[in-house]
Design an enzyme around this catalytic site. Structure first.
Site, PDB file in Angstrom:
ATOM      1  N   CYS A 150      -6.473  -5.389  -6.488  1.00 28.00           N
ATOM      2  CA  CYS A 150      -4.709  -5.247  -6.724  1.00 28.00           C
ATOM      3  C   CYS A 150      -4.034  -7.026  -6.175  1.00 28.00           C
ATOM      4  O   CYS A 150      -5.357  -7.646  -5.174  1.00 28.00           O
ATOM      5  CB  CYS A 150      -5.018  -4.655  -5.237  1.00 28.00           C
ATOM      6  SG  CYS A 150      -4.001  -4.341  -3.672  1.00 28.00           S
ATOM      7  N   HIS A 169      -1.850  -7.321  -3.863  1.00 30.78           N
ATOM      8  CA  HIS A 169      -2.121  -7.146  -2.483  1.00 30.78           C
ATOM      9  C   HIS A 169      -2.666  -8.000  -1.987  1.00 30.78           C
ATOM     10  O   HIS A 169      -2.303  -8.247  -0.376  1.00 30.78           O
ATOM     11  CB  HIS A 169      -0.949  -6.242  -2.562  1.00 30.78           C
ATOM     12  CG  HIS A 169       0.290  -6.056  -3.143  1.00 30.78           C
ATOM     13  ND1 HIS A 169       0.428  -4.497  -3.469  1.00 30.78           N
ATOM     14  CD2 HIS A 169       1.603  -6.892  -3.721  1.00 30.78           C
ATOM     15  CE1 HIS A 169       1.730  -4.296  -4.181  1.00 30.78           C
ATOM     16  NE2 HIS A 169       1.665  -6.006  -4.303  1.00 30.78           N
ATOM     17  N   GLN A 205      -0.884  -1.352 -10.203  1.00 32.71           N
ATOM     18  CA  GLN A 205      -0.926  -0.242 -12.084  1.00 32.71           C
ATOM     19  C   GLN A 205       0.234   0.079 -12.269  1.00 32.71           C
ATOM     20  O   GLN A 205       0.090   0.147 -13.466  1.00 32.71           O
ATOM     21  CB  GLN A 205      -1.479   1.052 -11.490  1.00 32.71           C
ATOM     22  CG  GLN A 205      -2.154   2.108 -11.837  1.00 32.71           C
ATOM     23  CD  GLN A 205      -2.055   3.737 -11.034  1.00 32.71           C
ATOM     24  OE1 GLN A 205      -2.731   3.565  -9.740  1.00 32.71           O
ATOM     25  NE2 GLN A 205      -2.752   5.004 -11.875  1.00 32.71           N
ATOM     26  N   HIS A 250      -7.964   3.108  -5.296  1.00 33.14           N
ATOM     27  CA  HIS A 250      -7.491   1.914  -4.499  1.00 33.14           C
ATOM     28  C   HIS A 250      -8.429   1.700  -3.130  1.00 33.14           C
ATOM     29  O   HIS A 250      -7.785   3.190  -2.557  1.00 33.14           O
ATOM     30  CB  HIS A 250      -5.736   1.853  -5.211  1.00 33.14           C
ATOM     31  CG  HIS A 250      -5.422   1.890  -6.081  1.00 33.14           C
ATOM     32  ND1 HIS A 250      -4.294   0.931  -6.098  1.00 33.14           N
ATOM     33  CD2 HIS A 250      -5.005   3.043  -6.768  1.00 33.14           C
ATOM     34  CE1 HIS A 250      -3.757   0.968  -7.377  1.00 33.14           C
ATOM     35  NE2 HIS A 250      -3.653   2.397  -7.919  1.00 33.14           N
ATOM     36  N   CYS A 266      -7.646  -0.165  -1.621  1.00 33.62           N
ATOM     37  CA  CYS A 266      -6.950  -1.011  -0.422  1.00 33.62           C
ATOM     38  C   CYS A 266      -6.451   0.725   0.570  1.00 33.62           C
ATOM     39  O   CYS A 266      -6.025   0.476   1.201  1.00 33.62           O
ATOM     40  CB  CYS A 266      -5.892  -1.591  -0.719  1.00 33.62           C
ATOM     41  SG  CYS A 266      -4.804  -1.032  -2.002  1.00 33.62           S
TER      42      CYS A 266
END
Length: 186
Positions: free
Chosen positions: A71, A73, A112, A140, A142
């Site tokens: 990811c 982020h 994604q 995920h 996260c």
């Protein structure tokens, strides 16, 4: 990169000279290079000439292609499966190349939704088929191990091009085929 990982270890309160951490900056660097190797790849190299003239004109689906990504982020992993379909227009591709295309884009810092679009666009570019459909489903980290900590959450995204976008029955056939479980007798 190793110096940065060493600084991160110090910042979180660890001693990078401790026996178990001495080689961690090197190992973390090598892991990051591996996990982001998609930046060093391109579609031409991935395909390696494995596009063939063929009169086949029905749907081709490669499903349950596992992928692992990071990811962008949080730099935490997300992982799942991609399902890729296309309707040939005189050309087919070696099926392992479909999985390699998924991996090329997954092995980058990602979201994604972008991954899903990039795979579809690459298939379109490579084959100029009558249509392309891609569905990805992923977990995920996260969301699982930080933040909202929802252990059973699954994210699905899709992108359709050509006949899959313009013909509802074609899109419906793809979705029905995806919902069927693979035979366990293979």
């Amino acid at each position: 990169m190793q110096d940065h990982y060493r600084a991160i270890l110090e910042e979180i309160g660890e001693d990078p000279n401790r026996e178990g951490l001495v080689r961690t900056p090197y190992r973390a660097q090598e892991a990051m290079k591996f996990l982001t190797r998609g930046y060093q790849q391109n579609l031409t190299e991935i395909l390696n000439g494995a596009i063939f003239e063929e009169a086949y004109d029905d749907m081709v689906i490669v499903r349950d292609i596992e992928f692992y990504s990071l990811c962008e982020h949080h730099l935490l992993p997300f992982y799942g499966r991609a399902h890729v379909a296309y309707i040939p227009n005189g050309k087919i591709v070696g099926i392992s190349k479909v999985a390699r295309i998924v991996d090329m884009f997954a092995r980058r810092l990602q979201v994604q939704e972008r991954l899903t679009i990039q795979v579809a666009d690459a298939m379109q570019e490579a084959l100029q088929p009558r249509g392309v459909a891609v569905v990805t489903e992923a977990r995920h980290m996260c969301m699982l191990m930080r933040g909202v900590e929802k252990q059973n959450s699954m994210v699905m995204s899709s992108h359709v091009i050509g006949q899959f976008r313009t013909d509802r029955s074609t899109r419906g056939e793809f979705m029905r085929l995806l919902s069927m479980r693979a035979s366990t007798n293979l």
